[in-house]
Design a protein around this motif. Structure first.
Motif, PDB file in Angstrom:
ATOM      1  N   TRP A 264       0.827  -1.206   0.000  1.00  0.00           N
ATOM      2  CA  TRP A 264       0.000   0.000   0.000  1.00  0.00           C
ATOM      3  C   TRP A 264       0.862   1.257   0.000  1.00  0.00           C
ATOM      4  N   GLN A 265       2.000   1.205   0.734  1.00  0.00           N
ATOM      5  CA  GLN A 265       2.888   2.365   0.801  1.00  0.00           C
ATOM      6  C   GLN A 265       3.544   2.614  -0.552  1.00  0.00           C
ATOM      7  N   LYS A 266       3.877   1.549  -1.233  1.00  0.00           N
ATOM      8  CA  LYS A 266       4.474   1.674  -2.560  1.00  0.00           C
ATOM      9  C   LYS A 266       3.493   2.343  -3.523  1.00  0.00           C
ATOM     10  N   LYS A 267       2.232   1.949  -3.465  1.00  0.00           N
ATOM     11  CA  LYS A 267       1.219   2.571  -4.317  1.00  0.00           C
ATOM     12  C   LYS A 267       1.053   4.047  -3.962  1.00  0.00           C
ATOM     13  N   TRP A 268       1.122   4.344  -2.668  1.00  0.00           N
ATOM     14  CA  TRP A 268       0.958   5.723  -2.224  1.00  0.00           C
ATOM     15  C   TRP A 268       2.084   6.611  -2.765  1.00  0.00           C
ATOM     16  N   LEU A 269       3.278   6.080  -2.856  1.00  0.00           N
ATOM     17  CA  LEU A 269       4.436   6.880  -3.249  1.00  0.00           C
ATOM     18  C   LEU A 269       4.507   7.161  -4.736  1.00  0.00           C
ATOM     19  N   ALA A 270       3.813   6.401  -5.560  1.00  0.00           N
ATOM     20  CA  ALA A 270       3.901   6.588  -7.003  1.00  0.00           C
ATOM     21  C   ALA A 270       3.446   7.999  -7.380  1.00  0.00           C
ATOM     22  N   LEU A 271       4.304   8.707  -8.105  1.00  0.00           N
ATOM     23  CA  LEU A 271       4.018  10.098  -8.455  1.00  0.00           C
ATOM     24  C   LEU A 271       2.844  10.238  -9.414  1.00  0.00           C
ATOM     25  N   ASP A 272       2.526   9.177 -10.145  1.00  0.00           N
ATOM     26  CA  ASP A 272       1.416   9.231 -11.080  1.00  0.00           C
ATOM     27  C   ASP A 272       0.148   8.610 -10.499  1.00  0.00           C
ATOM     28  N   GLY A 273       0.118   8.424  -9.177  1.00  0.00           N
ATOM     29  CA  GLY A 273      -1.024   7.790  -8.532  1.00  0.00           C
ATOM     30  C   GLY A 273      -1.797   8.722  -7.619  1.00  0.00           C
ATOM     31  N   PRO A 274      -2.912   8.257  -7.071  1.00  0.00           N
ATOM     32  CA  PRO A 274      -3.760   9.072  -6.205  1.00  0.00           C
ATOM     33  C   PRO A 274      -3.085   9.496  -4.905  1.00  0.00           C
TER      34      PRO A 274
END
Length: 336
Positions: free
Chosen positions: A93-103
């Motif tokens: 979940w943290q990895k998804k949060w860090l993506a610059l092109d993500g929510p």
């Protein structure tokens, strides 16, 4: 000469450095840790694998090594404990949060509106993005899905405890107000086979909620009700659960939500405020979470007493409050 650790100028520079968090986010967005984990460690190969300019990537990697996110090894680059941790299953979940092109990054950019939030007590999301968070939540499928998944994860943690510890024996039906896709409701219904229930949330959530409820195993006892907790709520339920909702709103709006619940519950129903509190020690060391709530949503962290005061302002009388290890809190209310 003062050392870097005691020099106020150096400390200020470290406190205001934006290159480091964005460098980590860029690395995650480009998939650099993943490629290294797969065995691609040389600069040229990493540039080819990530579709980046080799010289620019080298400059990024140089900083990531300097901050300990990566290490240099055998003429290439290697993971450290920090970057390796990010690839673990528990950190997905943290990895998804860090993506610059993500929510996640979109939400974090609300910090740029923090001065507005401190001046007004309202969310900084709209000054940054040009639209209030909850309006964007309804129109941006990725944002809604991401935020909903975070809320669902919390519900899966607290739902079984709520199902087991609260006295549901005299209750026939329950509605979860602002409950997203119904994760908390599902856990309660699984733990209490005699119950029927509903989850109320904004109309754009309907399709996602239907999918979640269809695969829950309790679909025959659960339904989705489209609506807003600022409008008139459906009457006739024995329990109105408001879980991890009030924290997302300033006091005046939290009272409005509870007042709607009080109106719908009438004299025969009860309102259950369910929250997970950080605890004094946790809050002291994680004050940034309260600022995140303020900047992103205009909300705030509250104590049990704070929730009791809000309930009273909404015309509710508190029957009792319970707390469990892990921070789960239940404030049970009825018509005053």
């Amino acid at each position: 000469m003062a050392s870097e650790t005691t020099d106020p100028g150096a400390r200020l520079a470290a406190l205001t450095d934006l290159a480091t968090p964005f460098a980590v986010r860029a690395a995650v967005t480009l998939g650099v840790p993943d490629r290294i984990a797969e065995g691609t460690t040389g600069l040229a190969d990493l540039a080819a694998a990530t579709g980046t300019d080799a010289d620019s990537l080298a400059r990024l990697l140089r900083h990531l090594v300097a901050i300990g996110f990566l290490a240099e090894q055998d003429g290439g680059f290697a993971l450290t404990d920090v970057s390796r941790h990010l690839l673990g299953e528990d950190s997905a979940w943290q990895k998804k949060w860090l993506a610059l092109d993500g929510p996640g990054a979109k939400m974090d950019l609300a910090y740029a509106g923090m001065a507005h939030s401190v001046r007004t007590g309202r969310s900084g999301y709209e000054p940054v993005h040009g639209v209030p968070f909850w309006d964007d939540y309804q129109r941006d499928d990725a944002l809604r899905g991401f935020f909903g998944a975070i809320m669902a994860a919390h519900a899966w943690q607290t739902g079984p405890l709520l199902a087991a510890e609260y006295d549901w024996a005299p209750v026939k039906n329950v509605i979860d107000i602002g409950g997203g896709v119904g994760a908390l409701l599902v856990e309660v219904l699984r733990g209490q086979p005699h119950l029927e229930g509903a989850v109320l949330d904004l109309p754009p959530v309907a399709a996602e909620a239907a999918e979640a409820l269809d695969g829950s195993g309790v679909r025959d006892r659960a339904e989705f009700v489209p609506g807003s907790f600022f409008d008139e709520l459906p009457a006739g339920y024995d329990r109105y659960v408001v879980s991890r909702v009030l924290t997302d709103w300033p006091d005046a709006d939290a009272v409005r939500i509870l007042r709607r619940c009080a109106e719908a519950a009438g004299s025969g129903g009860r309102v259950l405020v369910v929250e997970v509190l950080a605890g004094e020690e946790h809050a002291k060391n994680n004050s940034s979470f309260d600022l995140q709530s303020l900047s992103l949503l205009g909300g705030r962290e509250r104590s049990v007493r704070d929730f009791e005061v809000l309930a009273a302002e909404a015309g509710l009388a508190v029957r009792g409050s319970r707390s469990w290890d892990g921070g789960l809190v239940l404030v049970e209310c009825e018509a005053a």
